[in-house]
Scaffold this active site. Sequence first.
Site, PDB file in Angstrom:
ATOM      1  N   GLY A  19       0.375  -0.921  -0.583  1.00 19.02           N
ATOM      2  CA  GLY A  19      -0.075   0.101   0.015  1.00 19.02           C
ATOM      3  C   GLY A  19       0.689   1.509   0.072  1.00 19.02           C
ATOM      4  O   GLY A  19       2.002   1.417  -0.315  1.00 19.02           O
ATOM      5  N   PHE A  20      -0.147   2.416  -0.118  1.00 19.20           N
ATOM      6  CA  PHE A  20       0.347   3.660   0.197  1.00 19.20           C
ATOM      7  C   PHE A  20       2.201   3.953   0.964  1.00 19.20           C
ATOM      8  O   PHE A  20       3.737   4.241   0.814  1.00 19.20           O
ATOM      9  CB  PHE A  20      -0.236   5.246   0.348  1.00 19.20           C
ATOM     10  CG  PHE A  20       0.125   5.653   0.543  1.00 19.20           C
ATOM     11  CD1 PHE A  20       1.300   6.776  -0.118  1.00 19.20           C
ATOM     12  CD2 PHE A  20       0.003   6.614   1.626  1.00 19.20           C
ATOM     13  CE1 PHE A  20       1.889   7.564   0.331  1.00 19.20           C
ATOM     14  CE2 PHE A  20       0.504   7.716   2.070  1.00 19.20           C
ATOM     15  CZ  PHE A  20       1.336   8.587   1.404  1.00 19.20           C
ATOM     16  N   ASP A  60       0.357  -9.073   1.745  1.00 19.64           N
ATOM     17  CA  ASP A  60      -0.620  -7.829   1.078  1.00 19.64           C
ATOM     18  C   ASP A  60      -1.481  -8.317   0.350  1.00 19.64           C
ATOM     19  O   ASP A  60      -1.535  -9.591  -0.757  1.00 19.64           O
ATOM     20  CB  ASP A  60       0.187  -6.509   0.203  1.00 19.64           C
ATOM     21  CG  ASP A  60      -0.480  -5.167   0.737  1.00 19.64           C
ATOM     22  OD1 ASP A  60      -2.092  -5.541   0.629  1.00 19.64           O
ATOM     23  OD2 ASP A  60      -0.509  -4.277   0.759  1.00 19.64           O
ATOM     24  N   LEU A 113       0.426  -2.819   9.408  1.00 16.27           N
ATOM     25  CA  LEU A 113       0.080  -1.187   8.334  1.00 16.27           C
ATOM     26  C   LEU A 113      -1.314  -2.213   7.827  1.00 16.27           C
ATOM     27  O   LEU A 113      -1.490  -1.100   7.005  1.00 16.27           O
ATOM     28  CB  LEU A 113       1.311  -1.261   7.292  1.00 16.27           C
ATOM     29  CG  LEU A 113       1.868  -0.331   7.568  1.00 16.27           C
ATOM     30  CD1 LEU A 113       3.326  -0.712   8.453  1.00 16.27           C
ATOM     31  CD2 LEU A 113       2.730   0.573   6.531  1.00 16.27           C
ATOM     32  N   TYR A 160     -14.162   3.177  11.750  1.00 17.58           N
ATOM     33  CA  TYR A 160     -12.587   3.478  11.423  1.00 17.58           C
ATOM     34  C   TYR A 160     -12.237   3.811  12.437  1.00 17.58           C
ATOM     35  O   TYR A 160     -11.213   3.027  13.512  1.00 17.58           O
ATOM     36  CB  TYR A 160     -12.810   3.679  10.374  1.00 17.58           C
ATOM     37  CG  TYR A 160     -11.133   3.909   9.717  1.00 17.58           C
ATOM     38  CD1 TYR A 160     -10.310   2.817  10.037  1.00 17.58           C
ATOM     39  CD2 TYR A 160     -10.050   5.317  10.163  1.00 17.58           C
ATOM     40  CE1 TYR A 160      -8.813   3.020   9.008  1.00 17.58           C
ATOM     41  CE2 TYR A 160      -8.493   4.555  10.215  1.00 17.58           C
ATOM     42  CZ  TYR A 160      -8.291   3.933   9.606  1.00 17.58           C
ATOM     43  OH  TYR A 160      -6.535   3.820   9.543  1.00 17.58           O
ATOM     44  N   LYS A 178      -9.936   0.890  15.149  1.00 16.46           N
ATOM     45  CA  LYS A 178      -8.356   0.863  15.584  1.00 16.46           C
ATOM     46  C   LYS A 178      -8.008   1.390  16.758  1.00 16.46           C
ATOM     47  O   LYS A 178      -6.737   0.907  17.358  1.00 16.46           O
ATOM     48  CB  LYS A 178      -8.087   2.370  14.916  1.00 16.46           C
ATOM     49  CG  LYS A 178      -7.497   2.444  13.036  1.00 16.46           C
ATOM     50  CD  LYS A 178      -6.051   1.865  12.819  1.00 16.46           C
ATOM     51  CE  LYS A 178      -6.533   1.304  11.322  1.00 16.46           C
ATOM     52  NZ  LYS A 178      -5.027   0.500  11.048  1.00 16.46           N
TER      53      LYS A 178
END
Length: 322
Positions: free
Chosen positions: A10-11, A31, A73, A146, A150
């Site tokens: 990912g980013f 991933d 992540l 979200y 988290k």
Amino acid sequence: MKALITGGAGFLGSHLTDALLGQGDEVYILDTISDLKVRHHLGNPQFHYIRDSIFNTEILEGLVLKCDLIYHLAAVVGVEHYVGDPYEVLNVNINGTQAILRLAFKYNKKVVFSSSSEVYGRNPKVPFGEDDERVLGSTRIDRWCYATSKAAAEHFCFAFHKMGLPVVILRYFNVYGSRLDRMDVGRVITIFIGQILRDEPLTVIGDGSQTRCFTYVDDAIRATVAAGLKEGAVGEVFNIGSEEETSIRELAELMIKISGAKSTIKYVSQESVYGLSYEDVPRRVPDVRRMHKVLGVKAETPLEVGLRKTIDWFRTGWYPPI
Ligand code: UDP
């Protein structure tokens, strides 16, 4: 050192991969998405890309066993998912994190967990200190799933830490840079870039007075690398962010100015973009003293400089739709 990065394609994960390989580490990424953002490392013997899910226990266990440090992540992120697929958000972010922690605990491997500034919700008291209150809306509003996911995952991190697992929690504040989302989707900067490159109006939601502290990816990654290495970071939670508070209206104006686009600003209602299950966060500003003191990192890149680099990167057009 051998590092496992879940969500490494990912980013943030792709930038972390660049940094760790750059300092001579061996990197394993796990991933489910395509290798587009890490393709430049294919063929490097220090780089291993495993396309699979963190829910594949057999694969995960082998990787945890092999590596010295785990950067977790992998997550479902992006407002469109919070309101579009809350089940996936909750499942991956809570149960997936537990799966990592359980195996890390079994083999006593340090975990750096990527949390989010979302956990503070819309607490009106800024800047947000790491031990400040969290102020969230009703569970009827999907946007908060979200933040809740988290925060629940953070509780699991602390619970495992209490049992002896070395854990570090990082709360990222609106990180941006090359390889962010696809243009036109995801976060505000990639949406605005798509609009700018077509000279279309920038869709500012509400009156644009809501603020964020946009953090350039290189700064966030320096902090992330340090979090894995500094002994004093274990058992702690850190805000990872810039202190440069910018309203969304200012962001739109700045992006128009530096890109030279002929775009204007169009104010739109939040319902028209995200429906009724969305509420905005009016101000989001980190207290970054702990990051400076313990991790020894400051977010130094001015927004204008980071935005120029990011817009230029998307302008080259080599980033095809996934
Ligand atoms: N936003 C906007 N126009 C858009 C998309 C987002 O004005 O087309 C606003 C959004 O309402 C929020 C801010 O930009 O106030 C940042 O949104 P983003 O989804 O990037 O991340 P958030 O910080 O809300 O998680």
